[in-house]
Design an enzyme around this catalytic site. Structure first.
Site, short mmCIF file in Angstrom:
data_model
loop_
_atom_site.label_atom_id
_atom_site.label_comp_id
_atom_site.label_asym_id
_atom_site.label_seq_id
_atom_site.Cartn_x
_atom_site.Cartn_y
_atom_site.Cartn_z
N GLU A 1 20.00 64.98 32.53
CA GLU A 1 19.05 66.06 32.76
C GLU A 1 18.73 66.24 34.24
O GLU A 1 17.57 66.21 34.66
CB GLU A 1 17.78 65.83 31.93
CG GLU A 1 17.95 66.15 30.47
CD GLU A 1 18.41 67.59 30.26
OE1 GLU A 1 17.61 68.51 30.49
OE2 GLU A 1 19.57 67.80 29.88
N ASN B 1 10.43 65.67 38.75
CA ASN B 1 9.19 66.45 38.79
C ASN B 1 8.76 66.81 37.37
O ASN B 1 9.60 67.22 36.57
CB ASN B 1 9.44 67.73 39.58
CG ASN B 1 8.19 68.49 39.92
OD1 ASN B 1 7.17 67.90 40.25
ND2 ASN B 1 8.25 69.81 39.86
N ASP C 1 16.36 64.32 36.41
CA ASP C 1 15.78 65.48 37.07
C ASP C 1 16.08 65.37 38.58
O ASP C 1 17.20 65.08 38.97
CB ASP C 1 14.28 65.55 36.74
CG ASP C 1 13.61 66.85 37.11
OD1 ASP C 1 13.72 67.82 36.35
OD2 ASP C 1 12.97 66.89 38.17
N TRP C 2 15.09 65.62 39.45
CA TRP C 2 15.33 65.51 40.88
C TRP C 2 15.70 64.09 41.29
O TRP C 2 16.33 63.89 42.34
CB TRP C 2 14.12 66.00 41.66
CG TRP C 2 14.00 67.48 41.69
CD1 TRP C 2 13.10 68.25 41.03
CD2 TRP C 2 14.84 68.40 42.41
NE1 TRP C 2 13.32 69.59 41.28
CE2 TRP C 2 14.38 69.71 42.13
CE3 TRP C 2 15.94 68.24 43.26
CZ2 TRP C 2 14.98 70.84 42.67
CZ3 TRP C 2 16.53 69.38 43.80
CH2 TRP C 2 16.05 70.65 43.51
N HIS D 1 13.90 67.81 27.78
CA HIS D 1 14.31 67.56 29.17
C HIS D 1 13.80 66.22 29.68
O HIS D 1 14.53 65.48 30.34
CB HIS D 1 13.81 68.69 30.07
CG HIS D 1 14.02 68.43 31.52
ND1 HIS D 1 15.27 68.33 32.09
CD2 HIS D 1 13.12 68.22 32.53
CE1 HIS D 1 15.14 68.08 33.39
NE2 HIS D 1 13.85 68.00 33.67
#
Length: 296
Positions: A117, A28, A93-94, A261
């Site tokens: 990350e 995201n 991330d996700w 990130h």
């Protein structure tokens, strides 16, 4: 365009090369566009696929709450529709969390996982730095809907503040284009509110705990953690990296240099190089003896 039917909707994906399937999963507020400079730089002779998660990028937008379980269900259907087996996953991330979750539930279909990350374990509010804590409190609070749904602030912040090298408006535009309306931004809000903190939201914390058990026990599945430095918005801090080394089986840790990130924007060639080198070391660039290379 490479779009396939999944359940009651469609999912778009990028598809480069041939050979054993390597699937790159975004988080995201991204899409497969995140990998645009990574996929061509992977020097291994493998098939590189990067789907847009449901409700994101160029994938369909069915009426869903867009919870973690919804994304996992549509991603399951995409893997099945593509006929993918013996997969190597690369997650950010996700996308990393979804990669762990899929692997934990399909251990016979995964050959290896590279990640960075991402959400490796449930976190507590106390573990968050001042900046991430303030953002999480804002988005989870009563003003969160307005912040995320009434404009593209969450996208703009990700690629100006969540990177070391802010994107130009030209490079930022493809991240913004999929979200022209308030309703189209609901997946972004749901993801932002889903990071498990002190056990909430409970359904996501349970999924993270479940794949955490698999990460600890899957000694036969090689894993690569890429770490970065020089940014205050990094999720995988040195402390979290040490936790990973102590709690994730068959893990190799490689430092990727300075990045924010959203590291594929800052270090795409490093990510491609290190994933390629790890895959060769682990024998993942050739078909497995069990089933060979999968194809759509």
């Amino acid at each position: 365009m490479p779009t396939v039917a999944v359940l009651d909707s469609t999912m778009y994906h990028e598809d480069l090369g041939s050979g054993p399937p390597f699937v790159f999963l975004h988080g995201n507020p991204a899409s497969s566009y995140l990998w645009r400079n990574v996929l061509p730089a992977v020097d291994a002779d493998v098939r590189r696929l990067a789907p847009d998660l449901i409700g994101m990028g160029r994938s369909g937008r069915p009426e869903l709450p867009y919870r973690f379980a919804d994304h996992a269900r549509y991603l399951d259907a995409w893997f099945d529709a593509m006929g993918l087996d013996e997969v190597v996953l690369v997650g950010h991330d996700w996308g990393g969390a979804l990669a762990f979750d899929w692997s934990a539930r399909h251990p016979g279909r995964v050959r290896g996982i590279a990640f960075f990350e991402t959400i490796v374990k449930p976190f507590s509010w106390a573990e968050l730095g001042p900046g991430p804590r303030a953002r999480s409190e804002l988005i989870r609070g009563p003003e969160g809907e307005a912040v995320v749904l009434d404009g593209l602030t969450i996208v703009e912040m990700a690629y100006t503040g969540g990177v070391l090298n802010p994107l130009s408006e030209r490079d930022l535009a493809p991240y913004k284009e999929p979200y022209p309306t308030r309703e189209s931004r609901r997946p972004l809000l749901e993801w932002a509110r889903s990071i498990p903190l002190d056990g909430e939201p409970a359904d996501v914390a349970e999924r993270v705990a479940a794949y955490g058990r698999w990460l600890a026990d899957s000694t036969a599945t090689p894993k690569l953690l890429l770490t970065f430095d020089s940014s205050p918005v990094l999720m995988i801090t040195p402390e979290v990296a040490r936790w990973c080394a102590e709690n994730i089986a068959a893990l190799e840790v490689v430092h990727g240099g300075a990045a924010g990130h959203h590291a594929p924007e800052d270090q795409p060639k490093v990510i491609a190089r290190e994933v390629s080198a790890w895959a060769r070391r682990q024998g993942l660039t050739t078909p497995s003896a069990r089933s060979g290379s999968a194809s759509a």
